[in-house]
Design a protein around this motif. Structure first.
Motif, PDB file in Angstrom:
ATOM      1  N   ASP A  54     -10.309   7.039   8.352  1.00  0.00           N
ATOM      2  CA  ASP A  54     -11.258   7.168   7.262  1.00  0.00           C
ATOM      3  C   ASP A  54     -12.022   6.131   6.658  1.00  0.00           C
ATOM      4  O   ASP A  54     -13.237   5.939   6.327  1.00  0.00           O
ATOM      5  N   ALA A  55     -11.646   4.826   7.342  1.00  0.00           N
ATOM      6  CA  ALA A  55     -12.257   3.419   6.965  1.00  0.00           C
ATOM      7  C   ALA A  55     -11.650   2.444   8.114  1.00  0.00           C
ATOM      8  O   ALA A  55     -10.669   2.759   8.531  1.00  0.00           O
ATOM      9  N   ARG A  56     -12.320   1.375   8.025  1.00  0.00           N
ATOM     10  CA  ARG A  56     -11.790   0.376   8.711  1.00  0.00           C
ATOM     11  C   ARG A  56     -11.673  -0.929   7.857  1.00  0.00           C
ATOM     12  O   ARG A  56     -12.421  -1.050   6.981  1.00  0.00           O
ATOM     13  N   LEU A  57     -10.934  -2.031   8.298  1.00  0.00           N
ATOM     14  CA  LEU A  57     -10.973  -3.395   7.558  1.00  0.00           C
ATOM     15  C   LEU A  57     -10.544  -4.299   8.378  1.00  0.00           C
ATOM     16  O   LEU A  57     -10.210  -4.059   9.609  1.00  0.00           O
ATOM     17  N   GLU A  58     -10.973  -5.511   7.872  1.00  0.00           N
ATOM     18  CA  GLU A  58     -10.745  -6.847   8.641  1.00  0.00           C
ATOM     19  C   GLU A  58     -10.300  -7.846   7.733  1.00  0.00           C
ATOM     20  O   GLU A  58     -10.944  -7.832   6.595  1.00  0.00           O
ATOM     21  N   PHE A  59      -9.540  -8.868   7.998  1.00  0.00           N
ATOM     22  CA  PHE A  59      -9.116  -9.720   7.092  1.00  0.00           C
ATOM     23  C   PHE A  59      -8.608 -10.928   7.676  1.00  0.00           C
ATOM     24  O   PHE A  59      -8.028 -11.092   8.911  1.00  0.00           O
ATOM     25  N   SER A  60      -8.284 -12.236   6.932  1.00  0.00           N
ATOM     26  CA  SER A  60      -7.611 -13.442   7.497  1.00  0.00           C
ATOM     27  C   SER A  60      -6.841 -13.952   6.272  1.00  0.00           C
ATOM     28  O   SER A  60      -7.218 -13.618   5.026  1.00  0.00           O
ATOM     29  N   SER A  61      -5.673 -14.240   6.498  1.00  0.00           N
ATOM     30  CA  SER A  61      -4.950 -15.103   5.652  1.00  0.00           C
ATOM     31  C   SER A  61      -3.957 -15.929   6.028  1.00  0.00           C
ATOM     32  O   SER A  61      -3.878 -16.316   7.364  1.00  0.00           O
ATOM     33  N   THR A  62      -3.400 -16.814   5.152  1.00  0.00           N
ATOM     34  CA  THR A  62      -2.495 -17.618   5.679  1.00  0.00           C
ATOM     35  C   THR A  62      -0.989 -17.585   4.974  1.00  0.00           C
ATOM     36  O   THR A  62      -0.915 -16.899   3.995  1.00  0.00           O
ATOM     37  N   SER A  63       0.145 -17.605   5.759  1.00  0.00           N
ATOM     38  CA  SER A  63       1.318 -17.188   5.259  1.00  0.00           C
ATOM     39  C   SER A  63       2.245 -18.620   5.377  1.00  0.00           C
ATOM     40  O   SER A  63       2.186 -19.143   6.520  1.00  0.00           O
ATOM     41  N   TYR A  64       3.002 -18.659   4.592  1.00  0.00           N
ATOM     42  CA  TYR A  64       3.911 -19.835   4.637  1.00  0.00           C
ATOM     43  C   TYR A  64       5.185 -19.354   3.672  1.00  0.00           C
ATOM     44  O   TYR A  64       5.004 -18.692   2.839  1.00  0.00           O
ATOM     45  N   GLY A  65       6.443 -20.140   4.272  1.00  0.00           N
ATOM     46  CA  GLY A  65       7.680 -19.646   3.435  1.00  0.00           C
ATOM     47  C   GLY A  65       8.590 -20.440   4.080  1.00  0.00           C
ATOM     48  O   GLY A  65       8.912 -21.036   5.014  1.00  0.00           O
ATOM     49  N   LEU A  66       9.604 -20.607   3.102  1.00  0.00           N
ATOM     50  CA  LEU A  66      11.048 -21.002   3.195  1.00  0.00           C
ATOM     51  C   LEU A  66      12.008 -20.110   2.515  1.00  0.00           C
ATOM     52  O   LEU A  66      11.989 -20.201   1.214  1.00  0.00           O
ATOM     53  N   LEU A  67      12.646 -19.312   3.135  1.00  0.00           N
ATOM     54  CA  LEU A  67      13.217 -18.078   2.670  1.00  0.00           C
ATOM     55  C   LEU A  67      12.393 -16.879   1.956  1.00  0.00           C
ATOM     56  O   LEU A  67      12.553 -15.737   2.690  1.00  0.00           O
ATOM     57  N   LEU A  68      11.570 -17.380   1.077  1.00  0.00           N
ATOM     58  CA  LEU A  68      10.456 -16.482   0.597  1.00  0.00           C
ATOM     59  C   LEU A  68       9.129 -16.703   1.114  1.00  0.00           C
ATOM     60  O   LEU A  68       8.740 -18.139   1.083  1.00  0.00           O
ATOM     61  N   GLY A  69       8.551 -15.807   1.668  1.00  0.00           N
ATOM     62  CA  GLY A  69       7.269 -16.132   2.227  1.00  0.00           C
ATOM     63  C   GLY A  69       5.892 -15.668   1.149  1.00  0.00           C
ATOM     64  O   GLY A  69       6.300 -14.628   0.620  1.00  0.00           O
ATOM     65  N   PHE A  70       5.055 -16.412   1.333  1.00  0.00           N
ATOM     66  CA  PHE A  70       3.879 -16.183   0.455  1.00  0.00           C
ATOM     67  C   PHE A  70       2.709 -15.932   1.230  1.00  0.00           C
ATOM     68  O   PHE A  70       2.442 -16.741   2.502  1.00  0.00           O
ATOM     69  N   THR A  71       1.843 -14.971   1.234  1.00  0.00           N
ATOM     70  CA  THR A  71       0.297 -14.726   1.907  1.00  0.00           C
ATOM     71  C   THR A  71      -0.528 -14.620   1.040  1.00  0.00           C
ATOM     72  O   THR A  71      -0.488 -14.085   0.010  1.00  0.00           O
ATOM     73  N   GLN A  72      -1.784 -15.235   1.451  1.00  0.00           N
ATOM     74  CA  GLN A  72      -3.058 -15.126   0.636  1.00  0.00           C
ATOM     75  C   GLN A  72      -4.183 -15.029   1.590  1.00  0.00           C
ATOM     76  O   GLN A  72      -4.076 -15.754   2.657  1.00  0.00           O
ATOM     77  N   GLY A  73      -5.225 -14.177   1.203  1.00  0.00           N
ATOM     78  CA  GLY A  73      -6.338 -14.083   2.134  1.00  0.00           C
ATOM     79  C   GLY A  73      -7.447 -13.326   1.676  1.00  0.00           C
ATOM     80  O   GLY A  73      -7.413 -12.920   0.557  1.00  0.00           O
TER      81      GLY A  73
END
Length: 164
Positions: A28-47
């Motif tokens: 129905d649609a397309r997408l593209e993104f970039s993000s940074t992921s970092y973690g120590l037991l719990l991981g966090f992603t932002q982009g």
């Protein structure tokens, strides 16, 4: 060891279901993104990224938390969006179970689904060093005001053309 094996089997089944689902009908649609992921037991992603829906582009941001993650990586992804009937159904929290191991550069596919049934099938490339063996969620929100053109009312009257 048995739990790890069960997680890998579950991940493979999830990915294979996404592959067959993606081939059943056009997206129905397309997408593209970039993000940074970092973690120590719990991981966090932002982009950030953009959604291409009905020949228009809509910028969005994403952020999320995942369990059992160690390391840092940069992710670039493209994907297909299924079951998106209305633009308002796209933002929200998407859930996934994942397992990944990246040293240097790697890639893979991920299947995410939100509470409205919208499904994202992603192909991604990762750079960095990261080990992930858990599930998590990603929150997606549009950036800025999203406006769609108003639908003209049907009055039943014929449009008058000027006579020359």
């Amino acid at each position: 060891m048995r739990l790890l094996r069960m997680l890998w089997v579950g991940l493979l089944l999830l990915i294979s279901c996404g592959t067959s689902f993606a081939q059943d009908r056009p997206p129905d649609a397309r997408l593209e993104f970039s993000s940074t992921s970092y973690g120590l037991l719990l991981g966090f992603t932002q982009g950030h990224g953009k959604l291409m829906f009905k020949e228009k582009h809509y910028p969005f941001s994403l952020s999320g938390i995942k369990g059992m993650t160690l390391g840092v990586s940069q992710i670039t992804a493209i994907g297909q969006v299924y079951r998106l009937r209305d633009l308002a159904d796209f933002p929200g929290r998407y859930y996934a179970v994942e397992g990944a191991f990246t040293v240097g550069q790697g890639g893979g596919s991920t299947l995410l689904r939100n509470e409205k049934g919208v499904t994202l099938y992603l192909q991604n490339t990762q750079r960095g060093a990261e080990l992930t063996l858990g599930g998590g969620g990603v929150d997606i929100a549009f950036v800025g005001a999203i406006t769609t053109p108003p639908i003209p009312e049907k009055t039943g009257k014929a449009v008058q053309k000027p006579i020359n």
